[in-house]
Motif scaffolding. Structure first.
Motif, PDB file in Angstrom:
ATOM      1  N   GLU A  95       0.836  -1.208   0.000  1.00 39.20           N
ATOM      2  CA  GLU A  95       0.000   0.000   0.000  1.00 39.20           C
ATOM      3  C   GLU A  95       0.865   1.250   0.000  1.00 39.20           C
ATOM      4  O   GLU A  95       1.814   1.359   0.785  1.00 39.20           O
ATOM      5  CB  GLU A  95      -0.930   0.027   1.223  1.00 39.20           C
ATOM      6  N   ILE A  96       0.538   2.163  -0.901  1.00 42.17           N
ATOM      7  CA  ILE A  96       1.217   3.454  -0.976  1.00 42.17           C
ATOM      8  C   ILE A  96       0.284   4.483  -0.349  1.00 42.17           C
ATOM      9  O   ILE A  96      -0.858   4.649  -0.792  1.00 42.17           O
ATOM     10  CB  ILE A  96       1.500   3.866  -2.444  1.00 42.17           C
ATOM     11  N   LEU A  97       0.780   5.168   0.654  1.00 42.06           N
ATOM     12  CA  LEU A  97      -0.042   6.145   1.357  1.00 42.06           C
ATOM     13  C   LEU A  97       0.471   7.552   1.049  1.00 42.06           C
ATOM     14  O   LEU A  97       1.548   7.930   1.500  1.00 42.06           O
ATOM     15  CB  LEU A  97       0.019   5.872   2.861  1.00 42.06           C
ATOM     16  N   PRO A  98      -0.285   8.327   0.267  1.00 45.43           N
ATOM     17  CA  PRO A  98       0.130   9.720   0.023  1.00 45.43           C
ATOM     18  C   PRO A  98      -0.097  10.546   1.292  1.00 45.43           C
ATOM     19  O   PRO A  98      -1.106  10.350   1.977  1.00 45.43           O
ATOM     20  CB  PRO A  98      -0.786  10.203  -1.107  1.00 45.43           C
ATOM     21  N   ILE A  99       0.839  11.425   1.592  1.00 48.35           N
ATOM     22  CA  ILE A  99       0.726  12.264   2.788  1.00 48.35           C
ATOM     23  C   ILE A  99       0.726  13.725   2.366  1.00 48.35           C
ATOM     24  O   ILE A  99       1.742  14.245   1.898  1.00 48.35           O
ATOM     25  CB  ILE A  99       1.895  11.976   3.752  1.00 48.35           C
ATOM     26  N   PRO A 100      -0.423  14.405   2.473  1.00 53.16           N
ATOM     27  CA  PRO A 100      -0.481  15.819   2.087  1.00 53.16           C
ATOM     28  C   PRO A 100       0.407  16.665   3.016  1.00 53.16           C
ATOM     29  O   PRO A 100       0.303  16.583   4.240  1.00 53.16           O
ATOM     30  CB  PRO A 100      -1.962  16.180   2.264  1.00 53.16           C
ATOM     31  N   ILE A 101       1.293  17.436   2.411  1.00 51.60           N
ATOM     32  CA  ILE A 101       2.174  18.332   3.165  1.00 51.60           C
ATOM     33  C   ILE A 101       2.192  19.690   2.461  1.00 51.60           C
ATOM     34  O   ILE A 101       1.812  19.790   1.296  1.00 51.60           O
ATOM     35  CB  ILE A 101       3.616  17.765   3.288  1.00 51.60           C
ATOM     36  N   MET A 102       2.630  20.710   3.181  1.00 51.21           N
ATOM     37  CA  MET A 102       2.674  22.054   2.597  1.00 51.21           C
ATOM     38  C   MET A 102       4.114  22.434   2.268  1.00 51.21           C
ATOM     39  O   MET A 102       5.025  22.268   3.076  1.00 51.21           O
ATOM     40  CB  MET A 102       2.078  23.070   3.562  1.00 51.21           C
ATOM     41  N   HIS A 103       4.274  22.986   1.062  1.00 48.67           N
ATOM     42  CA  HIS A 103       5.572  23.424   0.539  1.00 48.67           C
ATOM     43  C   HIS A 103       5.390  24.915   0.240  1.00 48.67           C
ATOM     44  O   HIS A 103       5.013  25.269  -0.865  1.00 48.67           O
ATOM     45  CB  HIS A 103       5.850  22.592  -0.716  1.00 48.67           C
ATOM     46  N   LEU A 153       1.384   9.730   9.912  1.00 49.68           N
ATOM     47  CA  LEU A 153       2.799   9.493  10.198  1.00 49.68           C
ATOM     48  C   LEU A 153       3.019   8.660  11.466  1.00 49.68           C
ATOM     49  O   LEU A 153       4.160   8.350  11.815  1.00 49.68           O
ATOM     50  CB  LEU A 153       3.530  10.842  10.328  1.00 49.68           C
ATOM     51  N   GLU A 154       1.922   8.303  12.105  1.00 47.41           N
ATOM     52  CA  GLU A 154       2.061   7.499  13.339  1.00 47.41           C
ATOM     53  C   GLU A 154       2.676   6.145  13.015  1.00 47.41           C
ATOM     54  O   GLU A 154       2.265   5.483  12.062  1.00 47.41           O
ATOM     55  CB  GLU A 154       0.688   7.299  13.993  1.00 47.41           C
ATOM     56  N   GLY A 155       3.662   5.770  13.781  1.00 51.94           N
ATOM     57  CA  GLY A 155       4.294   4.465  13.581  1.00 51.94           C
ATOM     58  C   GLY A 155       5.406   4.462  12.546  1.00 51.94           C
ATOM     59  O   GLY A 155       5.978   3.408  12.264  1.00 51.94           O
ATOM     60  N   VAL A 156       5.712   5.623  11.965  1.00 49.94           N
ATOM     61  CA  VAL A 156       6.839   5.691  11.018  1.00 49.94           C
ATOM     62  C   VAL A 156       8.134   5.452  11.792  1.00 49.94           C
ATOM     63  O   VAL A 156       8.388   6.101  12.805  1.00 49.94           O
ATOM     64  CB  VAL A 156       6.870   7.058  10.301  1.00 49.94           C
ATOM     65  N   ARG A 157       8.940   4.520  11.307  1.00 47.01           N
ATOM     66  CA  ARG A 157      10.192   4.203  11.996  1.00 47.01           C
ATOM     67  C   ARG A 157      11.412   4.764  11.274  1.00 47.01           C
ATOM     68  O   ARG A 157      12.441   5.005  11.892  1.00 47.01           O
ATOM     69  CB  ARG A 157      10.320   2.686  12.169  1.00 47.01           C
TER      70      ARG A 157
END
Ligand SMILES: [Zn+2]
Ligand SMILES: [Zn+2]
Ligand SMILES: [Zn+2]
Length: 270
Positions: free
Chosen positions: A162-170, A200-204
């Motif tokens: 699974e690819i999870l896109p994460i919206p972020i601000m640039h 981002l929870e659980g990102v190692r």
């Protein structure tokens, strides 16, 4: 999964043209930074055979390139990238897309079109910037990349991953980071919207934008990036999109445990 940091520099690259600063003149190879891109090896069995059907390729995706940086050809030669099954785009700034024409070589090797995944605004920019690829006009000689565009609107699958896109601000632009399993790649950002923190929870293992120490309107500084590290609390963090203000060795020496600058060619086995 294996992640190769193909490029870890800011848009100008390091060394910058015409600059004599200590980092641009450094002999430490980790101070040579090409434009930002990574390769994910999902390690899912052998890659599909040349000429395999689209369905067979879709279920056998192994190598995912994130962005087609200006230096794509040099990166592919330096790190022996012999196959690209799909491309994820974070956004359409020039340093992240200008290597797109090099994908022709993978079309030739793999004898198939390559899927490109991006949000709607990045797809529109790709169609505009690379109009010669997408205008479907017949051309004598040369040839253009064979690409299939897909709009990212939420999580999607590549084979069993699974690819999870994460919206972020640039700065003012909403762009995408990506998470695969416990790995996240957040390049080009200076703000993480509240709704994205749970993603981002659980990102190692985190690869995160940290341009320099001086403030910048569209990129995290080292201090701001460290605040993100505090909140996400990954085991390992690697800063990327680095400009010539940050010498590799001296900067790593002042970063906390578990945080370091990435460098071109760094391989992370996850
Ligand atoms: Zn950039
Ligand atoms: Zn310099
Ligand atoms: Zn950018």
């Amino acid at each position: 999964m294996r992640v190769t940091l193909l490029g870890t520099g800011t848009s100008h690259g390091v060394p910058a043209i015409g600059c004599d600063c200590p980092v641009c003149r450094s002999t430490d190879p980790r101070d040579r930074r090409t434009r930002p891109s990574i390769l994910l090896d999902l390690g899912e069995g052998p890659p599909p055979a040349a000429g395999a059907s689209a369905a067979a390729i879709g279920s056998a995706v192994r190598y995912l390139l994130v962005d087609t940086a200006t230096d794509l050809r040099a990166q592919a030669l330096a790190y022996n990238v012999r196959r690209v099954d799909a491309i994820l785009f974070t956004h359409s700034h020039a340093d992240h897309i200008m290597g797109l024409d090099e994908v022709r070589r993978y079309n030739a090797i793999q004898q198939t079109a390559i899927g490109c995944y991006a949000d709607a605004s990045t797809l529109a920019s790709l169609r505009q910037v690379f109009s010669y690829i997408f205008d479907r006009k017949p051309r004598a000689g040369g040839g253009v990349p064979q690409l299939t565009l897909f709009q990212v609107g939420g999580p999607f699958s590549m084979g069993s991953v699974e690819i999870l896109p994460i919206p972020i601000m640039h700065g003012p632009w909403p762009i995408l980071g990506y998470r695969v399993g416990s790995f996240a790649y957040l390049t080009d950002c200076n703000h993480i919207p509240e709704a994205s923190w749970p993603l981002l929870e659980g990102v190692r293992t985190l690869v995160l934008d940290a341009l320099r120490d001086r403030p910048h309107p569209t990129h995290f500084t080292v201090a701001q990036a460290l605040e993100v590290v505090d909140r996400v609390a990954p085991e390992r963090t690697y800063f990327t999109h680095i400009c010539h203000d940050l010498p590799h060795a001296a900067t790593c020496a002042r970063l906390p445990r578990g945080v370091e600058l990435a460098y071109d060619g760094l391989v992370l086995d996850l």
